[in-house]
Design a protein around this motif. Structure first.
Motif, PDB file in Angstrom:
ATOM      1  N   GLY A 111       0.813  -1.208   0.000  1.00 52.99           N
ATOM      2  CA  GLY A 111       0.000   0.000   0.000  1.00 52.99           C
ATOM      3  C   GLY A 111       0.846   1.257   0.000  1.00 52.99           C
ATOM      4  O   GLY A 111       0.519   2.250  -0.669  1.00 52.99           O
ATOM      5  N   GLU A 112       1.969   1.226   0.729  1.00 53.87           N
ATOM      6  CA  GLU A 112       2.849   2.390   0.815  1.00 53.87           C
ATOM      7  C   GLU A 112       3.515   2.698  -0.521  1.00 53.87           C
ATOM      8  O   GLU A 112       3.698   3.857  -0.894  1.00 53.87           O
ATOM      9  N   TYR A 113       3.899   1.655  -1.262  1.00 51.66           N
ATOM     10  CA  TYR A 113       4.654   1.839  -2.496  1.00 51.66           C
ATOM     11  C   TYR A 113       3.803   1.692  -3.755  1.00 51.66           C
ATOM     12  O   TYR A 113       4.349   1.634  -4.855  1.00 51.66           O
ATOM     13  N   ILE A 114       2.499   1.671  -3.620  1.00 48.69           N
ATOM     14  CA  ILE A 114       1.622   1.391  -4.748  1.00 48.69           C
ATOM     15  C   ILE A 114       1.837   2.358  -5.906  1.00 48.69           C
ATOM     16  O   ILE A 114       1.715   1.983  -7.079  1.00 48.69           O
ATOM     17  N   ASN A 115       2.177   3.624  -5.613  1.00 45.24           N
ATOM     18  CA  ASN A 115       2.368   4.608  -6.667  1.00 45.24           C
ATOM     19  C   ASN A 115       3.814   4.702  -7.144  1.00 45.24           C
ATOM     20  O   ASN A 115       4.134   5.572  -7.964  1.00 45.24           O
ATOM     21  N   ARG A 116       4.683   3.835  -6.634  1.00 50.24           N
ATOM     22  CA  ARG A 116       6.098   3.900  -6.997  1.00 50.24           C
ATOM     23  C   ARG A 116       6.547   2.694  -7.812  1.00 50.24           C
ATOM     24  O   ARG A 116       7.721   2.598  -8.160  1.00 50.24           O
ATOM     25  N   VAL A 117       5.642   1.796  -8.077  1.00 45.76           N
ATOM     26  CA  VAL A 117       5.974   0.600  -8.863  1.00 45.76           C
ATOM     27  C   VAL A 117       4.990   0.464 -10.019  1.00 45.76           C
ATOM     28  O   VAL A 117       3.831   0.854  -9.918  1.00 45.76           O
ATOM     29  N   ALA A 118       5.485  -0.089 -11.111  1.00 42.85           N
ATOM     30  CA  ALA A 118       4.637  -0.337 -12.282  1.00 42.85           C
ATOM     31  C   ALA A 118       5.162  -1.575 -12.989  1.00 42.85           C
ATOM     32  O   ALA A 118       6.348  -1.908 -12.892  1.00 42.85           O
ATOM     33  N   ALA A 119       4.277  -2.243 -13.715  1.00 42.33           N
ATOM     34  CA  ALA A 119       4.643  -3.524 -14.333  1.00 42.33           C
ATOM     35  C   ALA A 119       5.616  -3.343 -15.491  1.00 42.33           C
ATOM     36  O   ALA A 119       6.583  -4.091 -15.620  1.00 42.33           O
ATOM     37  N   ASP A 120       5.371  -2.347 -16.338  1.00 48.25           N
ATOM     38  CA  ASP A 120       6.152  -2.236 -17.574  1.00 48.25           C
ATOM     39  C   ASP A 120       6.846  -0.893 -17.730  1.00 48.25           C
ATOM     40  O   ASP A 120       7.309  -0.564 -18.826  1.00 48.25           O
ATOM     41  N   SER A 121       6.918  -0.103 -16.691  1.00 43.57           N
ATOM     42  CA  SER A 121       7.534   1.217 -16.812  1.00 43.57           C
ATOM     43  C   SER A 121       8.212   1.604 -15.505  1.00 43.57           C
ATOM     44  O   SER A 121       7.983   0.978 -14.465  1.00 43.57           O
ATOM     45  N   THR A 122       9.054   2.619 -15.581  1.00 45.40           N
ATOM     46  CA  THR A 122       9.571   3.237 -14.368  1.00 45.40           C
ATOM     47  C   THR A 122       8.587   4.329 -13.960  1.00 45.40           C
ATOM     48  O   THR A 122       7.703   4.701 -14.730  1.00 45.40           O
ATOM     49  N   VAL A 123       8.750   4.852 -12.762  1.00 43.29           N
ATOM     50  CA  VAL A 123       7.736   5.762 -12.222  1.00 43.29           C
ATOM     51  C   VAL A 123       8.388   7.048 -11.725  1.00 43.29           C
ATOM     52  O   VAL A 123       9.377   7.011 -10.990  1.00 43.29           O
ATOM     53  N   LEU A 124       7.822   8.166 -12.139  1.00 46.89           N
ATOM     54  CA  LEU A 124       8.275   9.479 -11.705  1.00 46.89           C
ATOM     55  C   LEU A 124       7.271  10.024 -10.698  1.00 46.89           C
ATOM     56  O   LEU A 124       6.100  10.238 -11.038  1.00 46.89           O
ATOM     57  N   VAL A 125       7.708  10.227  -9.470  1.00 42.42           N
ATOM     58  CA  VAL A 125       6.799  10.609  -8.383  1.00 42.42           C
ATOM     59  C   VAL A 125       7.207  11.958  -7.799  1.00 42.42           C
ATOM     60  O   VAL A 125       8.380  12.164  -7.454  1.00 42.42           O
ATOM     61  N   ARG A 126       6.248  12.868  -7.695  1.00 42.88           N
ATOM     62  CA  ARG A 126       6.496  14.147  -7.027  1.00 42.88           C
ATOM     63  C   ARG A 126       6.060  14.021  -5.575  1.00 42.88           C
ATOM     64  O   ARG A 126       4.912  13.683  -5.282  1.00 42.88           O
ATOM     65  N   GLU A 127       6.985  14.297  -4.677  1.00 45.38           N
ATOM     66  CA  GLU A 127       6.698  14.164  -3.258  1.00 45.38           C
ATOM     67  C   GLU A 127       6.062  15.429  -2.712  1.00 45.38           C
ATOM     68  O   GLU A 127       5.986  16.458  -3.399  1.00 45.38           O
ATOM     69  N   ALA A 128       5.619  15.352  -1.469  1.00 49.76           N
ATOM     70  CA  ALA A 128       4.929  16.487  -0.859  1.00 49.76           C
ATOM     71  C   ALA A 128       5.823  17.723  -0.777  1.00 49.76           C
ATOM     72  O   ALA A 128       5.331  18.855  -0.821  1.00 49.76           O
ATOM     73  N   ASN A 129       7.146  17.528  -0.653  1.00 48.01           N
ATOM     74  CA  ASN A 129       8.058  18.667  -0.560  1.00 48.01           C
ATOM     75  C   ASN A 129       8.440  19.241  -1.920  1.00 48.01           C
ATOM     76  O   ASN A 129       9.259  20.145  -2.019  1.00 48.01           O
ATOM     77  N   GLY A 130       7.836  18.706  -2.986  1.00 44.27           N
ATOM     78  CA  GLY A 130       8.087  19.222  -4.325  1.00 44.27           C
ATOM     79  C   GLY A 130       9.208  18.535  -5.073  1.00 44.27           C
ATOM     80  O   GLY A 130       9.377  18.740  -6.273  1.00 44.27           O
TER      81      GLY A 130
END
Length: 247
Positions: A111-130
């Protein structure tokens, strides 16, 4: 006479007390200012590295240690980091029996990493601090190559040259999936034509960790040490994947 070499561990000492050990890669990267590490649950300032004896001498530090490693001083292989990604995506670890507590913890991590992993791609994540983090799940050695490549191809995208760990690379807040995609096309093309073009930055003092380094020309010693610190094949694999932006 048999001659062989292996990646030794560097023993960390506070006075005569052994604090632990780290992979040489953690002490080879160039840094600005004091070299700080996290070990044994606290921050340490590295005062001296005896490369011939594979020892480093430290003292406690009140400064925050190198958070780019997220308290994980040992570089992971691509296989291990990628396996972590797949388990977070839902794959069940084989050959082990999970306790009830482990099952609960695994679900929490998914649940914590759900937005940081993907099956066929890398993931670009913007954190709360920008800040932006590019989640590659490639292992530190492949990420070291990718960071070196970004530093050469598009340095304005990189937060700083050493802003990476086993799972992600830190990017500037104004980076976008589009600008990253264009940079990765150039990186991918270069890696295909010259696989060893991008090499991790190596502290010159770290050359003493290489056996017989004093018998080698400086450029060859640097090249051999940098080769150990990188995995260009895996970096190429990552550069070929699309980037998924998550806000």
């Amino acid at each position: 006479m048999a001659v062989f070499t292996a990646d030794p561990q560097i023993v960390i000492l506070h006075g005569r007390e052994e604090v632990g050990s780290v992979d040489p890669m953690l002490l080879q990267r160039r840094v600005e200012g004091p070299r700080l590490i996290t070990l044994g649950g606290r921050s340490w300032q590295v005062n001296y590295v005896d490369w011939k004896r594979h020892r480093a001498y430290v003292e406690p530090s009140d400064r925050a240690a190198d958070s780019k490693w997220s308290s994980m001083p040992q570089p992971e292989s691509y296989a291990l980091s990628d396996a972590t990604r797949r388990v977070l995506l839902g794959a069940e670890p084989t050959g082990v029996t999970l306790s009830k507590r482990a099952i609960v913890k695994l679900e929490e991590l998914r649940g914590e990493y759900i937005n940081r992993v993907a099956a066929d791609s890398t993931v670009l994540v913007r954190e709360a601090n920008g800040r932006l983090r590019w989640w590659t799940w490639a292992g530190a050695r492949a990420n070291a190559v990718l960071a070196a490549a970004l530093l050469e191809i598009s340095p304005k995208l990189l937060d700083e040259p050493r802003a990476y760990n086993n799972w992600q690379i830190g990017l500037r807040g104004d980076a976008t999936a589009g600008t990253m995609g264009r940079a990765l096309r150039d990186i991918r093309d270069t890696l295909h034509s010259a696989p060893t073009r991008f090499r991790p930055s190596i502290d010159a003092r770290a050359l003493k960790s290489l056996k017989f380094s004093e018998l080698l020309p400086l450029d060859l010693a640097v090249s051999a040490t940098a080769e150990r610190a990188g995995e260009p094949e895996r970096a190429t694999d990552i550069s070929e994947r699309p980037i998924q932006a998550v806000h």
